[in-house]
Motif scaffolding. Sequence first.
Motif, PDB file in Angstrom:
ATOM      1  N   UNK A   1      -0.981   2.346  -9.869  1.00 42.75           N
ATOM      2  CA  UNK A   1      -1.304   1.036  -9.296  1.00 42.75           C
ATOM      3  C   UNK A   1      -0.352   0.634  -8.170  1.00 42.75           C
ATOM      4  N   UNK A   2       0.408   1.586  -7.682  1.00 40.24           N
ATOM      5  CA  UNK A   2       1.352   1.328  -6.591  1.00 40.24           C
ATOM      6  C   UNK A   2       1.108   2.423  -5.552  1.00 40.24           C
ATOM      7  N   UNK A   3       0.190   2.150  -4.654  1.00 37.30           N
ATOM      8  CA  UNK A   3      -0.314   3.166  -3.737  1.00 37.30           C
ATOM      9  C   UNK A   3       0.229   2.903  -2.338  1.00 37.30           C
ATOM     10  N   UNK A   4       0.772   3.925  -1.715  1.00 40.92           N
ATOM     11  CA  UNK A   4       1.330   3.806  -0.371  1.00 40.92           C
ATOM     12  C   UNK A   4       1.408   5.188   0.257  1.00 40.92           C
ATOM     13  N   UNK A   5       1.507   5.227   1.575  1.00 42.54           N
ATOM     14  CA  UNK A   5       1.697   6.484   2.284  1.00 42.54           C
ATOM     15  C   UNK A   5       3.202   6.706   2.417  1.00 42.54           C
ATOM     16  N   UNK A   6       3.673   7.860   1.989  1.00 38.06           N
ATOM     17  CA  UNK A   6       5.123   8.087   2.001  1.00 38.06           C
ATOM     18  C   UNK A   6       5.665   8.552   3.352  1.00 38.06           C
ATOM     19  N   UNK A   7       4.798   8.595   4.405  1.00 36.93           N
ATOM     20  CA  UNK A   7       5.287   8.993   5.725  1.00 36.93           C
ATOM     21  C   UNK A   7       4.672   8.190   6.859  1.00 36.93           C
ATOM     22  N   UNK A   8       3.997   7.088   6.559  1.00 34.24           N
ATOM     23  CA  UNK A   8       3.354   6.296   7.609  1.00 34.24           C
ATOM     24  C   UNK A   8       4.376   5.852   8.654  1.00 34.24           C
ATOM     25  N   UNK A   9       4.026   6.008   9.933  1.00 35.37           N
ATOM     26  CA  UNK A   9       4.886   5.704  11.085  1.00 35.37           C
ATOM     27  C   UNK A   9       6.210   6.458  11.041  1.00 35.37           C
ATOM     28  N   UNK A  10       6.167   7.665  10.454  1.00 35.05           N
ATOM     29  CA  UNK A  10       7.345   8.545  10.380  1.00 35.05           C
ATOM     30  C   UNK A  10       8.513   7.943   9.611  1.00 35.05           C
ATOM     31  N   UNK A  11       8.219   7.099   8.640  1.00 33.09           N
ATOM     32  CA  UNK A  11       9.244   6.570   7.741  1.00 33.09           C
ATOM     33  C   UNK A  11       9.071   7.294   6.414  1.00 33.09           C
ATOM     34  N   UNK A  12      10.117   7.987   5.976  1.00 28.60           N
ATOM     35  CA  UNK A  12      10.064   8.785   4.747  1.00 28.60           C
ATOM     36  C   UNK A  12      10.340   7.900   3.531  1.00 28.60           C
ATOM     37  N   UNK A  13       9.277   7.458   2.854  1.00 32.49           N
ATOM     38  CA  UNK A  13       9.407   6.584   1.692  1.00 32.49           C
ATOM     39  C   UNK A  13       9.473   7.398   0.399  1.00 32.49           C
ATOM     40  N   UNK A  14      10.141   6.819  -0.594  1.00 34.64           N
ATOM     41  CA  UNK A  14      10.226   7.448  -1.911  1.00 34.64           C
ATOM     42  C   UNK A  14       9.539   6.541  -2.933  1.00 34.64           C
ATOM     43  N   UNK A  15       9.571   6.952  -4.183  1.00 34.67           N
ATOM     44  CA  UNK A  15       8.987   6.131  -5.241  1.00 34.67           C
ATOM     45  C   UNK A  15       9.820   4.877  -5.528  1.00 34.67           C
ATOM     46  N   UNK A  16      10.937   4.726  -4.857  1.00 36.45           N
ATOM     47  CA  UNK A  16      11.741   3.502  -4.977  1.00 36.45           C
ATOM     48  C   UNK A  16      11.313   2.428  -3.984  1.00 36.45           C
TER      49      UNK A  16
END
Length: 127
Positions: free
Chosen positions: A50-65
């Motif tokens: 239930x926590x959906x996101x792109x982990x690289x949108x706009x070249x920002x490397x996101x994590x599960x945090x």
Amino acid sequence: MPLTRIALRAGKPVEYRKALTESIQRSLVETFNVPKDDIFMLITEHEAGNFVYDNQYLNVERSDDLVIIQITLNNTRTLEQKKTLYKRMADELAESPGLRREDVFINLVEVLKENWSFGNGIAQYAL
């Protein structure tokens, strides 16, 4: 008068969530001149599905945090104030609770002053 919604993955301890709210409030006080006692925040925790996101949108490397912060506030701040807030909040959250800057997602929702009632059925800012 900001109303802040904070969304994150479930499982973080109370101390972590407290550090989030304190860092966010400190940023608002320092950059948007929000009074220290003007604090209204909602934290929602979400299971992975239930926590959906792109982990690289706009070249920002996101994590599960990833933490998504949405702030509803009066439409009275300048572009420079907003940029200052974004930077300050990322800096504050990196310091405590130790969140990576890449995992700080901020969205501002601007409203007219008359769109608030702080209680008693009164539009306090519209008077």
